[in-house]
Write an enzyme that holds these catalytic residues in place. Structure first.
Site, short mmCIF file in Angstrom:
data_model
loop_
_atom_site.label_atom_id
_atom_site.label_comp_id
_atom_site.label_asym_id
_atom_site.label_seq_id
_atom_site.Cartn_x
_atom_site.Cartn_y
_atom_site.Cartn_z
N CYS A 4 0.86 -1.18 0.00
CA CYS A 4 0.00 0.00 0.00
C CYS A 4 0.90 1.23 0.00
O CYS A 4 2.12 1.12 -0.11
CB CYS A 4 -0.93 -0.01 1.21
SG CYS A 4 -0.04 -0.16 2.77
N LEU A 45 -4.21 -1.39 -0.62
CA LEU A 45 -4.40 -2.57 -1.45
C LEU A 45 -4.82 -3.66 -0.46
O LEU A 45 -4.02 -4.05 0.39
CB LEU A 45 -3.11 -2.96 -2.17
CG LEU A 45 -3.21 -4.22 -3.03
CD1 LEU A 45 -4.11 -3.98 -4.23
CD2 LEU A 45 -1.84 -4.67 -3.52
N ASN A 104 3.08 -0.24 5.80
CA ASN A 104 3.02 -0.86 4.49
C ASN A 104 3.79 -2.17 4.61
O ASN A 104 4.96 -2.14 4.93
CB ASN A 104 3.67 0.08 3.47
CG ASN A 104 3.98 -0.57 2.14
OD1 ASN A 104 4.88 -0.15 1.44
ND2 ASN A 104 3.25 -1.59 1.77
N GLY A 105 3.12 -3.29 4.41
CA GLY A 105 3.86 -4.55 4.49
C GLY A 105 3.01 -5.72 4.89
O GLY A 105 1.78 -5.63 4.94
N THR A 162 21.61 -0.45 -14.82
CA THR A 162 21.12 -1.83 -14.85
C THR A 162 19.72 -1.94 -14.24
O THR A 162 18.90 -2.74 -14.68
CB THR A 162 22.11 -2.80 -14.15
OG1 THR A 162 21.72 -4.13 -14.46
CG2 THR A 162 22.18 -2.61 -12.66
N ARG A 167 17.27 -0.85 -17.04
CA ARG A 167 17.17 -1.89 -18.08
C ARG A 167 16.29 -3.05 -17.63
O ARG A 167 15.43 -3.52 -18.36
CB ARG A 167 18.57 -2.45 -18.39
CG ARG A 167 19.46 -1.55 -19.17
CD ARG A 167 20.81 -2.25 -19.30
NE ARG A 167 21.82 -1.40 -19.89
CZ ARG A 167 23.11 -1.71 -19.91
NH1 ARG A 167 23.52 -2.85 -19.39
NH2 ARG A 167 23.99 -0.89 -20.46
#
Length: 560
Positions: A2, A50, A75-76, A337, A340
């Site tokens: 969330c 969420l 959050n978690g 990286t 990408r």
């Protein structure tokens, strides 16, 4: 998963400030709440939800009748909340896993509370009775958290930096936005006017130490013998336990599957445990790539072997190139990286969100850092050097792979779960003798592969498949995704700009046109925030000028 956001001591009208909280709305598409703190008129919380556990009472800031003075925004996922409830006899008023933070804090204080949490989390805890504010973040920073503190004590906190960049405050100099350090908690005094003063910043867990919550885990203490068969058995036990505890969800579970060792082990274990736990649906697996990419072909083999409901997302270089700017905006970094590899993960997350009902997504992040999976580990000067670099990579995960995995999935309202970064599993693996963990017989991650040999969990050819970076394996062997990207960006940056790159961008100056373009896009969205990235991710012990393994002299492609 969330989005959390909070202000303490705002000079500006809160209704003006709260528009900033909407910048992380993607993290919680199910509900939003904005709440002022009674008694502290210039303090407030914003929360994007969420819904994964407890659909009815899971809204935040979380408050319960037992502790009316405590406000929690977190959050978690706390995987051991039921075990802790049982062990300490807590009387829960909701089914929310985060409620355990309130009980632990009330009984043991902040440090013990944080160290007993087995999970991934970032939290803001307000204790109005003792006028304290606490911030904390999990060991590897799997869940993000940023803070912003002015000289006069105005504190702003958010899951992503973008929710803080436009906050207004009465100060001549702009305050720094900094990532909150993983494995730490911070304590602030809260003044009646809502302003704060930092009292203490302390580490509660480091990846090399066994976590305090090992005392209340479903897996008992392990035999400490370094006999090879016992070690391999322990690795299997802890890994399976790491996947099992992460099945905690009221929403559908899926898994990213690149066809590499790590995601294949996660997917296979997940499918096996889902059957044991009698989940009411088949596990969906997802891979992305062009038609002949090594990843797509390998993932197809694994999915057929484990019997998952497999989805393939076709990926063209053009689609990838079009997504780059959006990806950089979500990532809040210009690391080469990371960008990408994020493009593929961003596009596959978009597909999952739009075309399926899977919301909780498992992935293989963290394994390369833990088990010395990068090809450059073959060049480590000693077993000790390899082990030390492994720990360094784990401590920096929040700047690179974990950042990528969180932001690309969160951008589409998905929740990521990473069993390889389970605290018990990583602490055990890092406690093994250095010589046991090095690449052997020309193969990286030898010990991990050997632990699952002969079990038929995944095809043997996948178990021993060479490391292929996600950003390389998505396209064909003939032409990597990063080469397509570089060729496209060649025309976007001129030689004159490159000559002045060191002056234009003195911090982490770009050395290639690709890096220059990424930096330009980053500066467009986050001007003057280059110090969010301390350094670029690069291989060690080898003269590398590009982060891709395919550019290294020691790279050998899998023989088809």
């Amino acid at each position: 998963m969330c989005g959390i956001w909070a202000l303490f001591g705002s000079d500006e009208c809160l209704s003006v400030q709260c528009t900033n909280a909407m910048k992380i709305a993607h993290r919680g598409p199910d509900a939003f709440r904005f709440e002022n703190v009674n008694g502290f008129t210039n303090c407030c919380f914003g929360f994007h939800r969420l819904a994964i556990v407890d659909q009815l009472y899971g809204m935040q800031p979380l408050r319960i009748k037992t502790f009316p003075f405590l406000w929690l925004c977190y959050n978690g996922e706390i995987y051991n909340h039921q075990l802790l409830k049982k062990q300490f006899g807590f009387d829960f008023q909701t089914k929310v896993d985060g409620e355990v933070l309130l009980h632990l804090y009330d009984r043991f204080g902040i440090k013990k509370m944080a160290s007993l949490l087995d999970g991934v989390f970032a939290f803001i805890l307000l204790d109005t009775a003792n006028r304290k504010v606490y911030l904390g973040r999990d060991t590897y920073g799997v869940r993000p958290l940023f803070k912003f503190l002015t000289d006069d004590g105005f504190l702003a906190v958010c899951s992503e930096a973008k929710g803080l960049t436009n906050i207004t405050h009465a100060m001549n100099t702009p305050a720094n936005i900094v990532p909150f350090l993983p494995g730490h908690f911070e304590v602030f005094d809260l003044n009646p006017n809502g302003k704060v003063q930092s009292l203490q910043m302390e580490q509660f867990h480091c990846c090399t130490k066994e976590p305090a919550h090992a005392i209340c885990d479903t897996v008992e203490r392990l035999t400490t013998s370094f006999d090879e068969e016992i070690v391999k058995g322990n690795i299997r036990t802890l890994f399976e336990n790491a996947v099992r505890k992460r099945l905690m969800s009221h929403r559908r579970i899926g898994c990213l599957l690149s066809g590499g060792l790590d995601s294949s082990l996660v997917a296979a274990t997940l499918v096996k445990l889902a059957k044991e736990e009698k989940l009411q649906y088949p596990i969906q697996t997802f891979s992305i790539g062009s038609d002949d990419s090594p990843d797509i072909l390998a993932a197809r083999k694994v999915a057929a072997h484990i019997g998952s409901e497999h989805h393939e997302v076709n990926f063209t270089a053009e689609e990838g190139i079009q997504a780059v700017e959006e990806v950089i905006f979500h990532l809040e970094t210009y690391d080469i990286t990371t960008i990408r590899a994020s493009v593929g993960m961003y596009l596959i997350s978009k597909y999952i969100r739009e075309k399926t009902d899977s919301v909780v997504i498992f992935s293989g992040e963290g394994s390369d850092e833990l088990t010395q999976g990068y090809i450059y580990f073959h060049k480590a000067p000693s077993a000790k050097a390899g082990a030390e670099d492994s720990v360094r990579l784990l401590k920096e995960l929040y700047l690179f792979d974990v950042l990528r995995a969180d932001r690309t999935t969160a951008a589409h309202g998905l929740e990521l779960r990473v069993p390889f970064l389970d605290h018990r599993f990583t602490a055990y693996y890092l406690s093994l003798p250095e010589e046991m963990r090095v690449p052997k017989h020309g193969v990286e991650k030898y010990l991990l592969r050997d632990s699952f040999k002969g079990l038929d969990l995944i095809p043997e050819e996948i178990l021993w498949r060479r490391k292929e970076a996600f950003s390389d394996g998505m396209m064909s062997l003939k032409k990597s995704w990063y080469i397509c990207l570089q060729e496209h960006l060649e025309s976007m940056v001129n030689d004159n700009q490159m000559e002045k790159a060191h002056k234009t961008f003195p911090h982490n100056p770009p050395c290639t046109k690709e890096a220059y373009y990424f930096r330009q896009v980053f500066e467009k969205h986050y001007p003057g925030r280059a110090d969010w990235l301390s350094h670029f991710w690069m291989p060690r012990w080898i003269n590398a000028t590009d982060p891709s393994a395919r550019t290294l002299s020691i790279y050998k492609p899998d023989k088809e």
